[in-house]
Design a protein around this motif. Structure first.
Motif, short mmCIF file in Angstrom:
data_model
loop_
_atom_site.label_atom_id
_atom_site.label_comp_id
_atom_site.label_asym_id
_atom_site.label_seq_id
_atom_site.Cartn_x
_atom_site.Cartn_y
_atom_site.Cartn_z
N UNK A 235 52.36 -24.08 5.97
CA UNK A 235 51.51 -25.27 6.17
C UNK A 235 51.74 -25.76 7.60
N UNK A 236 50.85 -26.66 8.03
CA UNK A 236 51.00 -27.16 9.40
C UNK A 236 52.38 -27.78 9.63
N UNK A 237 52.87 -28.51 8.62
CA UNK A 237 54.15 -29.19 8.86
C UNK A 237 55.30 -28.22 9.00
N UNK A 238 55.17 -27.00 8.42
CA UNK A 238 56.23 -26.00 8.64
C UNK A 238 56.23 -25.56 10.10
N UNK A 239 55.03 -25.44 10.69
CA UNK A 239 54.96 -25.07 12.12
C UNK A 239 55.63 -26.17 12.95
N UNK A 240 55.34 -27.41 12.64
CA UNK A 240 55.91 -28.52 13.42
C UNK A 240 57.43 -28.56 13.23
N UNK A 241 57.88 -28.36 12.00
CA UNK A 241 59.32 -28.34 11.74
C UNK A 241 60.00 -27.25 12.58
N UNK A 242 59.35 -26.09 12.64
CA UNK A 242 59.89 -24.96 13.42
C UNK A 242 59.97 -25.34 14.91
N UNK A 243 58.90 -25.90 15.41
CA UNK A 243 58.88 -26.26 16.84
C UNK A 243 59.87 -27.38 17.13
N UNK A 244 60.02 -28.29 16.16
CA UNK A 244 60.95 -29.40 16.36
C UNK A 244 62.40 -28.90 16.48
N UNK A 245 62.76 -27.94 15.61
CA UNK A 245 64.14 -27.41 15.69
C UNK A 245 64.38 -26.74 17.04
N UNK A 246 63.37 -26.05 17.54
CA UNK A 246 63.53 -25.40 18.85
C UNK A 246 63.61 -26.44 19.97
N UNK A 247 62.79 -27.47 19.85
CA UNK A 247 62.76 -28.51 20.89
C UNK A 247 64.11 -29.21 20.95
N UNK A 248 64.72 -29.41 19.76
CA UNK A 248 66.04 -30.08 19.74
C UNK A 248 67.12 -29.20 20.37
N UNK A 255 68.41 -23.61 27.46
CA UNK A 255 68.49 -22.17 27.69
C UNK A 255 67.23 -21.36 27.37
N UNK A 256 66.22 -21.98 26.78
CA UNK A 256 65.01 -21.21 26.47
C UNK A 256 64.09 -21.12 27.68
N UNK A 257 63.56 -19.93 27.89
CA UNK A 257 62.56 -19.75 28.94
C UNK A 257 61.16 -20.04 28.45
N UNK A 258 60.80 -19.39 27.35
CA UNK A 258 59.39 -19.42 26.95
C UNK A 258 59.23 -19.43 25.44
N UNK A 259 58.16 -20.07 25.01
CA UNK A 259 57.82 -20.10 23.58
C UNK A 259 56.61 -19.19 23.37
N UNK A 260 56.69 -18.38 22.31
CA UNK A 260 55.65 -17.37 22.06
C UNK A 260 55.15 -17.47 20.62
N UNK A 296 59.87 -26.93 27.08
CA UNK A 296 59.76 -25.50 27.38
C UNK A 296 58.86 -25.36 28.60
N UNK A 297 59.38 -24.70 29.60
CA UNK A 297 58.61 -24.57 30.84
C UNK A 297 57.39 -23.65 30.64
N UNK A 298 57.57 -22.60 29.82
CA UNK A 298 56.52 -21.58 29.75
C UNK A 298 56.02 -21.35 28.32
#
Ligand code: V47
Ligand code: SF4
Length: 389
Positions: A235-248, A255-260, A296-298
């Motif tokens: 669901x959309x909220x799973x995508x947001x949850x995933x991105x939120x964990x990465x953003x944190x 240390x992350x260069x790019x999100x794909x 994320x820069x890229x």
């Protein structure tokens, strides 16, 4: 006549979307609730205009690519992710492939004299290929070509190798880094939330384990990428949850260069009954990723998975990187039904692809150091000069 971003926002009838847009313009962070709302209510032209604004604020017209090739040591895998079209279980290993160290070194030697800067090594989780085997491979690649950046292994492979070798994540990562591993690719992330992860790839490293391995790599000074497999049963909220964990995690380590974002492809796998997302949904995904992943820069679109024309379109929806020349050295997407059955592009073709949509092609290395700006170089010159093409 071009329309300003403020005119786009003023024309938006939904007040909540206008408020989110103003936050983005003011460089304020949007919340998970804002992220879900964008997915639920914002159309592609609206998020596209905002994402393009952010992309141009960060990078202007610059669109990065690199010259790379892949090595896939094996497609034999102890796991059975339902979306995977590529792996073969150990019991059926005669249907798959397993490369020896010499075969992999010969692939590297095949690029002698060619101006590639990166090798991307990723494959299935073979029960007999150990930490020591891969450390030896890394040392041999570095001995042969010290300048080649080795980006390799997902936390799925690493977690398995470290456990078998009875090493902690800290010990295992330090060992491989010492042997020559320079950075980690973004694979194996899928969707972190257990509600989805348990349904599509139950038995491999979980979300926390994936994040921990990247964190340890960052603490060693390594850079890494992050992916998200979208457009299946989440669901959309799973995508947001995933991105939120990465953003944190990115807030913590940088240390992350790019999100794909990786579009789910449904051929020849156990999820073939799930239909693929539309191109409009893909563009919304890229745009919202650009808006959400503010640290994320890229943002990268991986053309072998999307196809060339969709990859071009993403350059107007927040994306500023389209990966590399690849040289027909990966099977993951061709086996899952991508339009790109033999993914390889010459530098001239990549540059043309970027120029066709009026962006500025810039060759980068893995860490985004700029190597060459191709905007003023004539395509004919690139085609005939082996150092450029
Ligand atoms: O983790 C597997 C995905 C990933 C399917 O870091 C699928 O530069 C869609 O991560 N449909 C591996 N996706 C590839 C990857 C990657 C690729 C290019 C560049 C980088 C980078 C990383 O491929 C897996 C999985 O999420 N995948 N099967 C499929 N049917
Ligand atoms: Fe194995 Fe990776 Fe395929 Fe999962 S996605 S089955 S871990 S090769």
């Amino acid at each position: 006549m071009s329309i300003s971003i403020q005119q786009v926002i003023a024309a938006q009838p939904d007040a909540a979307l206008r408020t989110i847009a103003q936050k983005i313009i003011a460089r304020e962070r949007i919340t998970p609730e804002d992220g879900v709302l964008l997915f639920e209510r914002a159309d592609a032209p609206f998020v596209g205009a905002l994402a393009n604004f952010v992309r141009e604020r960060l990078h202007g017209n610059k669109t990065y690519f690199n010259r790379n090739f892949h090595i896939e040591p094996t497609n034999v895998c102890v796991f059975a992710c339902k979306f995977c079209s590529y792996s073969r279980l150990y019991a059926h290993r005669e249907e798959g492939w397993e490369l020896t160290t010499d075969q992999m070194l010969n692939i590297v030697k095949g690029y002698d004299g060619k101006p590639v800067t990166e090798v991307h090594i990723v494959g299935g989780v073979h029960p007999k290929l150990t930490l020591e085997f891969f450390a030896d491979l890394l040392r041999k690649i570095k001995a042969h070509r010290p300048d080649l950046h080795i980006k390799g292994f997902t936390p799925v492979e690493l977690d398995y190798m470290f456990r078998k070798a009875k090493k902690s994540v800290e010990e295992g990562m330090a060992y491989l880094h010492e042997a020559g591993l320079d950075s980690l690719p973004g694979g194996g992330a899928e969707i972190f939330h257990p509600e989805i992860r348990q349904q599509i790839c139950d038995d491999k490293v979980d979300g926390d384990g994936w994040l921990k391995i990247h964190e340890v790599a960052h603490n060693l000074g390594m850079h890494t990428n992050a992916t998200m497999l979208y457009g299946h049963i989440e669901k959309y909220w799973h995508r947001v949850d995933h991105m939120e964990r990465l953003r944190q995690l990115q807030d913590k380590t940088g240390g992350f260069n790019t999100f794909i974002p990786l579009k789910f492809r449904n051929k020849q796998n156990e999820m073939s009954n799930v239909s693929e997302s539309s191109i409009i949904e893909d563009m919304r995904m890229y745009a919202i990723a650009r808006l959400y992943m503010d640290n994320f820069q890229h943002l990268k679109a991986y053309w072998p998975m999307l196809g060339r024309q969709s990859a071009q379109l993403t350059l107007s929806f927040g994306v500023n990187d389209i990966d590399g020349t690849i040289d027909d050295s990966t099977k993951i997407y061709s086996m899952a039904g991508s339009e790109e059955q033999t993914p390889a592009m010459s530098t001239a073709q990549l540059v043309t692809l970027i120029k066709q949509v009026k962006r500025q092609p810039v060759e980068r290395d893995t860490l985004y150091h700029e190597l060459r700006d191709y905007s003023e170089i004539d395509i004919k010159e690139i085609e005939v000069n082996p150092l450029l093409n």
